[in-house]
Scaffold this active site. Structure first.
Site, mmCIF file in Angstrom:
data_model
loop_
_atom_site.group_PDB
_atom_site.id
_atom_site.type_symbol
_atom_site.label_atom_id
_atom_site.label_comp_id
_atom_site.label_asym_id
_atom_site.label_seq_id
_atom_site.Cartn_x
_atom_site.Cartn_y
_atom_site.Cartn_z
ATOM 1 C CG ASP A 47 29.539 52.046 34.680
ATOM 2 O OD1 ASP A 47 30.281 52.304 33.705
ATOM 3 O OD2 ASP A 47 29.551 50.964 35.283
ATOM 4 C CB ILE A 48 34.081 53.778 37.217
ATOM 5 C CG1 ILE A 48 33.743 54.505 38.516
ATOM 6 C CG2 ILE A 48 35.516 54.083 36.773
ATOM 7 C CD1 ILE A 48 33.810 56.017 38.434
ATOM 8 C CD GLU A 175 52.304 48.446 49.777
ATOM 9 O OE1 GLU A 175 52.991 48.137 48.775
ATOM 10 O OE2 GLU A 175 51.756 47.604 50.496
ATOM 11 C CD GLU A 176 54.990 46.652 46.502
ATOM 12 O OE1 GLU A 176 54.088 46.495 45.669
ATOM 13 O OE2 GLU A 176 55.202 45.829 47.434
ATOM 14 C CG HIS A 291 55.863 41.765 44.628
ATOM 15 N ND1 HIS A 291 56.250 41.745 45.949
ATOM 16 C CD2 HIS A 291 54.891 42.704 44.545
ATOM 17 C CE1 HIS A 291 55.546 42.638 46.629
ATOM 18 N NE2 HIS A 291 54.703 43.230 45.802
ATOM 19 C CG ASP A 306 33.478 47.514 34.764
ATOM 20 O OD1 ASP A 306 32.514 47.026 34.163
ATOM 21 O OD2 ASP A 306 33.549 48.721 35.093
HETATM 22 N N1 DTR Z 1 51.398 43.857 50.390
HETATM 23 C C1 DTR Z 1 50.694 44.225 49.169
HETATM 24 C C2 DTR Z 1 49.909 43.072 48.569
HETATM 25 C C3 DTR Z 1 49.008 42.443 49.537
HETATM 26 C C4 DTR Z 1 49.183 41.238 50.113
HETATM 27 N N2 DTR Z 1 48.120 40.975 50.939
HETATM 28 C C5 DTR Z 1 47.258 42.008 50.898
HETATM 29 C C6 DTR Z 1 46.050 42.233 51.561
HETATM 30 C C7 DTR Z 1 45.405 43.437 51.347
HETATM 31 C C8 DTR Z 1 45.965 44.409 50.491
HETATM 32 C C9 DTR Z 1 47.182 44.168 49.826
HETATM 33 C C10 DTR Z 1 47.812 42.957 50.034
HETATM 34 C C11 DTR Z 1 51.694 44.696 48.145
HETATM 35 O O1 DTR Z 1 52.537 43.905 47.750
HETATM 36 O O2 DTR Z 1 51.592 45.873 47.732
HETATM 37 ZN ZN ZN Z 2 53.376 44.696 46.137
HETATM 38 ZN ZN ZN Z 3 50.421 46.620 46.496
HETATM 39 CA CA CA Z 4 32.152 50.257 35.420
#
Ligand code: DTR
Ligand code: ZN
Ligand code: ZN
Ligand code: CA
Length: 442
Positions: A47-48, A175-176, A291, A306
């Site tokens: 369990d985490i 990533e953004e 965001h 969790d």
């Molecule tokens: N683009 C991601 C958030 C996000 C939007 N739709 C999904 C589907 C599956 C994973 C992530 C996302 C972000 O803003 O980081």
């Molecule tokens: Zn995002």
């Molecule tokens: Zn994201």
């Molecule tokens: Ca847990």
């Protein structure tokens, strides 16, 4: 010369070896009792502790607060986040690497952590993007994924897990800005190393305040692993429909690596039906602070965080133990087959024998086709009964050279034994090439 590897009796050899290890007590991690066989001990994910995950979120919040309110690419808060996570992994015995790249005129960083041991030819990866947008601290997006993956890695260390497969964890930058860090990682990974990655698990927003329980519908085995976990909790899941291309799993999927993951929702609105099965508020976004500056430690649903943290541990323990692919399960042809320019399709054959039953739902077709302007090519896998599975369509605009990729095919309807063919056709004039090699991994 057409080489078609014939199956070696790897399974018999491996079974004998495992029996010897069990007899020597080497596979048991504690004195087995009637209730805990070595296999049960090795396969039981922990369990985490939610408190540990939330402590990581508090750390990330503090980092953002001390660095202009965010942890965005190119800002001090992001590098401080990388350093913080790296220090915990170094202390826990991981081999860590910080990979630098440049995006939008600023230096970006990926953090890679390898857990020593396991089969280097079978790598299971789990990852999350660590950067936030510049408008806020990004605690749900994506401190939640980053913290849960970190705590799962620390749980591997606490357990001194010795899985069959090699475990690797990644925290991605930028990533953004468009999956920049994970694309950089994959694109700079040699093809031979890419084909060793048996699966990549992505976690981006897994603690949304008005949560849904979404499972990526990409690799069937990974999807089922997550669904099984939530079924055990009595929690219904839905297929993640907006995910394609929306997070770092796309970088891995685009090069043929099996992917999966979990998501609790962003700016889309929870429906009445979803509120019925999951609770929460219908007609409200899964994450109203998506965001935004209010994406702080108060923007988290503890139950969702969790459950998803525990699901991550379940998937890592499940997908990294069990049999690795012994060499006998790979069937390869290294014969060069010329592909006529804008002409008839050609084929290359591997003969599969000695197996029982059907092929798997995750049959891997690894191809190596040397050809300029690869957009000319259509590539199919043809099963022994003639059923064709499209691996690659032609694309006039894809001017890059060579098709070096691994495709995952659901071939569970096909008998395993027989002559499998790779069929390639050049459908546009100019640019030529040949099949260099290809292989099937069962
Ligand atoms: N683009 C991601 C958030 C996000 C939007 N739709 C999904 C589907 C599956 C994973 C992530 C996302 C972000 O803003 O980081
Ligand atoms: Zn995002
Ligand atoms: Zn994201
Ligand atoms: Ca847990």
């Amino acid at each position: 010369m057409l080489h078609s590897a014939t199956r070696t009796s790897a399974i018999r050899r491996r079974t004998a070896a495992v029996t010897a290890l069990i007899c020597a007590g080497l596979l048991a991690t504690a004195a087995p009792s009637a209730a805990t066989s070595p296999a049960a001990l090795a396969a039981a994910p922990p369990d985490i502790p939610l408190a540990n995950v939330k402590a990581h979120l508090a750390d990330l919040q503090s980092i953002a607060t001390a660095n202009g309110g965010n942890r965005a690419h190119g800002r001090a808060g992001y590098k401080a986040s990388i350093d913080h996570v790296k220090a915990k992994l170094d202390a826990a015995g991981f081999t860590t690497t910080v990979q630098q790249f440049t995006s939008a005129g600023a230096t970006g960083y990926n953090l890679i952590a390898d857990w020593p041991g396991g089969d280097a030819n079978q790598v299971l990866m789990a990852g999350a993007h660590l950067d936030s947008v510049s408008s806020g601290p990004g605690i749900n997006d994506n401190g939640s994924g980053s913290a849960a993956v970190l705590e799962a890695a620390l749980a591997v260390s606490r357990a001194q897990l010795k899985p069959d497969k090699h475990l690797r964890f990644g925290w991605w930058g930028a990533e953004e800005l468009g999956l920049v860090g994970s694309k950089y990682y994959v694109n700079n990974l040699p093809a031979a190393d890419r084909s060793k990655i048996s699966g990549y698990l992505n976690f981006d927003m897994i603690g949304s305040p008005n949560p849904g329980y979404f499972v990526y519908d990409d690799d069937p085995a990974i999807e089922q692993t997550f669904k099984n976990y939530f079924a055990g909790l009595g929690v219904q899941t839905e297929i993640e429909t907006e995910g394609d291309g929306r997070s770092d799993h796309a970088s891995f999927k685009n090069v043929g690596i099996p992917v999966g993951g979990l998501f609790t929702g962003a700016s889309r609105t929870k429906s009445s039906a979803q509120a019925q099965k999951w609770g929460g508020t219908a007609g409200q976004a899964f994450d109203r602070c998506y965001h935004s500056s209010c994406d702080t430690t108060s923007n988290i649903n503890d139950t969702a965080l969790d459950r998803n943290s525990d699901a991550i541990a379940h998937a890592i323990w499940t997908l990294s133990t069990g049999t690795t692919v012994p060499p006998g399960d790979v069937y390869e042809s290294t014969a060069d087959v010329a592909i006529p320019d804008n002409g008839a399709a050609v084929t290359s054959t591997v003969t599969v024998s000695g197996r029982t039953g059907n092929a798997p739902a995750t049959l891997k077709a690894g191809v190596d086709i040397k050809h300029t302007w690869r957009g000319d090519l259509v590539v199919d896998l043809v099963a022994p009964d003639g059923t064709a599975y499209r691996l690659k369509n032609s694309s006039g605009s894809d001017s890059a050279d060579n098709v070096i990729a691994t495709y995952t095919v659901n071939a569970s309807a096909e008998a395993a034994n027989g002559d499998w063919k790779l069929r390639v056709q050049d459908v546009a004039a100019q640019d030529t090439g040949y099949i260099d090699s290809w292989k099937l991994t069962f």
